[in-house]
Each structure stands twice: as structure tokens, then as C-alpha cells.
Design a protein around this motif. Sequence first.
Motif, PDB file in Angstrom:
ATOM      1  N   GLU A 223       4.605 -10.108  -0.709  1.00 21.91           N
ATOM      2  CA  GLU A 223       4.821  -8.775  -1.285  1.00 21.91           C
ATOM      3  C   GLU A 223       4.169  -8.618  -2.644  1.00 21.91           C
ATOM      4  O   GLU A 223       3.791  -7.499  -3.030  1.00 21.91           O
ATOM      5  CB  GLU A 223       6.324  -8.469  -1.346  1.00 21.91           C
ATOM      6  N   ASP A 224       3.996  -9.705  -3.402  1.00 19.68           N
ATOM      7  CA  ASP A 224       3.361  -9.592  -4.710  1.00 19.68           C
ATOM      8  C   ASP A 224       1.868  -9.301  -4.578  1.00 19.68           C
ATOM      9  O   ASP A 224       1.305  -8.538  -5.375  1.00 19.68           O
ATOM     10  CB  ASP A 224       3.612 -10.848  -5.551  1.00 19.68           C
ATOM     11  N   ILE A 225       1.226  -9.894  -3.567  1.00 16.25           N
ATOM     12  CA  ILE A 225      -0.194  -9.603  -3.336  1.00 16.25           C
ATOM     13  C   ILE A 225      -0.366  -8.169  -2.842  1.00 16.25           C
ATOM     14  O   ILE A 225      -1.282  -7.453  -3.262  1.00 16.25           O
ATOM     15  CB  ILE A 225      -0.792 -10.611  -2.339  1.00 16.25           C
ATOM     16  N   TYR A 226       0.515  -7.739  -1.949  1.00 11.94           N
ATOM     17  CA  TYR A 226       0.482  -6.356  -1.466  1.00 11.94           C
ATOM     18  C   TYR A 226       0.617  -5.379  -2.636  1.00 11.94           C
ATOM     19  O   TYR A 226      -0.117  -4.399  -2.740  1.00 11.94           O
ATOM     20  CB  TYR A 226       1.606  -6.144  -0.464  1.00 11.94           C
ATOM     21  N   PHE A 227       1.559  -5.657  -3.534  1.00 12.92           N
ATOM     22  CA  PHE A 227       1.772  -4.806  -4.706  1.00 12.92           C
ATOM     23  C   PHE A 227       0.512  -4.756  -5.577  1.00 12.92           C
ATOM     24  O   PHE A 227       0.110  -3.687  -6.048  1.00 12.92           O
ATOM     25  CB  PHE A 227       2.958  -5.331  -5.509  1.00 12.92           C
TER      26      PHE A 227
ATOM     27  N   PHE B  51       5.815  -2.472  -1.701  1.00 12.64           N
ATOM     28  CA  PHE B  51       5.961  -3.866  -1.281  1.00 12.64           C
ATOM     29  C   PHE B  51       6.016  -3.959   0.245  1.00 12.64           C
ATOM     30  O   PHE B  51       6.629  -3.138   0.912  1.00 12.64           O
ATOM     31  CB  PHE B  51       7.249  -4.474  -1.858  1.00 12.64           C
ATOM     32  N   SER B  52       5.359  -5.002   0.766  1.00 11.71           N
ATOM     33  CA  SER B  52       5.391  -5.233   2.210  1.00 11.71           C
ATOM     34  C   SER B  52       4.880  -6.635   2.502  1.00 11.71           C
ATOM     35  O   SER B  52       4.162  -7.232   1.689  1.00 11.71           O
ATOM     36  CB  SER B  52       4.513  -4.204   2.935  1.00 11.71           C
ATOM     37  N   PHE B  53       5.280  -7.179   3.642  1.00 10.18           N
ATOM     38  CA  PHE B  53       4.654  -8.369   4.198  1.00 10.18           C
ATOM     39  C   PHE B  53       3.657  -7.887   5.243  1.00 10.18           C
ATOM     40  O   PHE B  53       4.040  -7.190   6.175  1.00 10.18           O
ATOM     41  CB  PHE B  53       5.679  -9.284   4.874  1.00 10.18           C
TER      42      PHE B  53
ATOM     43  N   CYS C  23      -1.750  -1.503  -6.666  1.00 10.73           N
ATOM     44  CA  CYS C  23      -2.109  -1.197  -8.053  1.00 10.73           C
ATOM     45  C   CYS C  23      -3.609  -1.007  -8.194  1.00 10.73           C
ATOM     46  O   CYS C  23      -4.072  -0.090  -8.895  1.00 10.73           O
ATOM     47  CB  CYS C  23      -1.634  -2.321  -8.970  1.00 10.73           C
ATOM     48  N   ALA C  24      -4.380  -1.864  -7.534  1.00 12.48           N
ATOM     49  CA  ALA C  24      -5.836  -1.766  -7.611  1.00 12.48           C
ATOM     50  C   ALA C  24      -6.330  -0.424  -7.066  1.00 12.48           C
ATOM     51  O   ALA C  24      -7.329   0.129  -7.551  1.00 12.48           O
ATOM     52  CB  ALA C  24      -6.480  -2.922  -6.856  1.00 12.48           C
TER      53      ALA C  24
END
Length: 260
Positions: free
Chosen positions: A180-184, A166-168, A188-189
Motif C-alpha cells: 500500500e505504501d508503493i501504491y500511495f 491505498f491498495s494492494f 502522489c506521483a
Amino acid sequence: MAKTNGKRAPIPLKVAIVLPTAGQMCVETAVSLANMVNLTDVETEIIHVKGFLVPEIRSKGVALAWEAKATHILWVDSDMGFPPWALNQLLEAELDIIGVNYPMKTVPPVPTAYVDDEDYTGPLYTETDQEGIQKVRHLGMGVMLTKISVFDRISSEIKDNKPPFFSFEPTPDGLRFMTEDIYFAQRCAEVGIELHVDHGLSQYIIHIGSMSYDNRQALWGRNLKKTMAKSDFNNFGFTEEDIGRLDTVITPTMTPKVTN
């Protein structure tokens, strides 16, 4: 070790319900959580992680779930309302990552789930009475079930100097930050893990703010933008191309265009 039909007995499930907060939680979330834990037969452990930096407290949640020897993490944000059967239904899917589609706290509300395929790229709207599970590019973590093996894979397969989960991070234009959800989802991708939403469960989700946001309001917002794009009274300057954009929302600080 006990065996069944020559195979290893299944590992008992244990779900770490990770609740990241800044120290407060909505009453609706507390009631939803209590009812859900009371309904499920799966072993659960509630892990409250307090802090103000979301990537940091989510990362601490992963560490504590590892320590608890959980098989899954159910992420529950402190401003979510959900039905008692939410955990059971997400577990039944047996997917690496599955969550719900819920609106952001914008006016009009825009869904947190986002798709990117051959036919359409943009926010994913959960239609009225829509059912089924759909693969997405990313989604909010307000109510999301992840297998703990997801974090094992990211840790073992990605070797770089970036935060592991997770990160901004700033967007390429430097004007906004990736949440952080988009980073996660991007991490995953990188290891080939897919994310999914359960549209049926999403029908029962609310995102609580100064008002409660649900998917019916998100659909209303989409229809409103479509109407405004075709209207002679389109003071906000919406176009057909704006309908699917995440950043095209009406906010209290937006200045209407003045036409003569």
C-alpha cells in the motif's frame, strides 16, 4: 480574522497521529509515542484504527483525520521505535511528505526507501552518520508525516475507478503484490507530489520484530551481498546485479545452490 502585516495569520498546526494496528502494539512504540507527544508543543490527536486489511485501515485513518480537522497526519506503525523529537524534526522540513528510511524485516535487512534517478535505481541505503533530506520514489509509512492537503489533492485531481489512496495490487508478473505504501507513492506521483526521507532522523529508527532492525544492519547486509558476489563460497548465487534488488534477500526457506 486576525491578520499579521496585512497577511492572514498562519493556520495553527494540528497533527493526527494515526496508529493502524491489528489490536496490539510493541512496548517500544508506546514509549516512543508517549515521549514524542510529551515533547512537542503542536496540538496532537492520537487516532487508533484497528483492523487486518492495511489499505482499509489506512484509508479510515485519513477519513478520521479529516473529521478531526488535522493539518497533518503522522503515520506510526505499531512496530516502530523512534526518538522524542521525531515529529518536531519532520515538521521543520515543511514538506508535503517526509518520512524515515528503515529496514524491512528480512535477512539481510533491505531499506524501505527506494530511489529512481539518472545515477542509480534501487533501495536507498542510509549511510552511517548520513544527514540531510533526499527525494525518493517511495518509502515505508512506518514513521511518515503527510500534509492533509496531499489527500485533498489526490481526491480532487484524480478521477478514476481505483482506490484513491491505498491498495494492494498485483505486480505485472502476477507473482507478488504491490504494497500500500508503493501504491500511495504512485498516486502522489500522478498529481506531482514528491516524497522525501530524512537521513538524520533515520539513524535513530528501529523496526521491531523478533529482532530489532536498524540501518547499520542494512549496510551490513549490502556489504555481505557484495562479499558473497565475489566469493568462491557463493552458495546463494548472488551476482553484482543482485546487490541493489529489493527481492534478493536471504530467507529461511531459500535453498542454497549446490556446487560440485
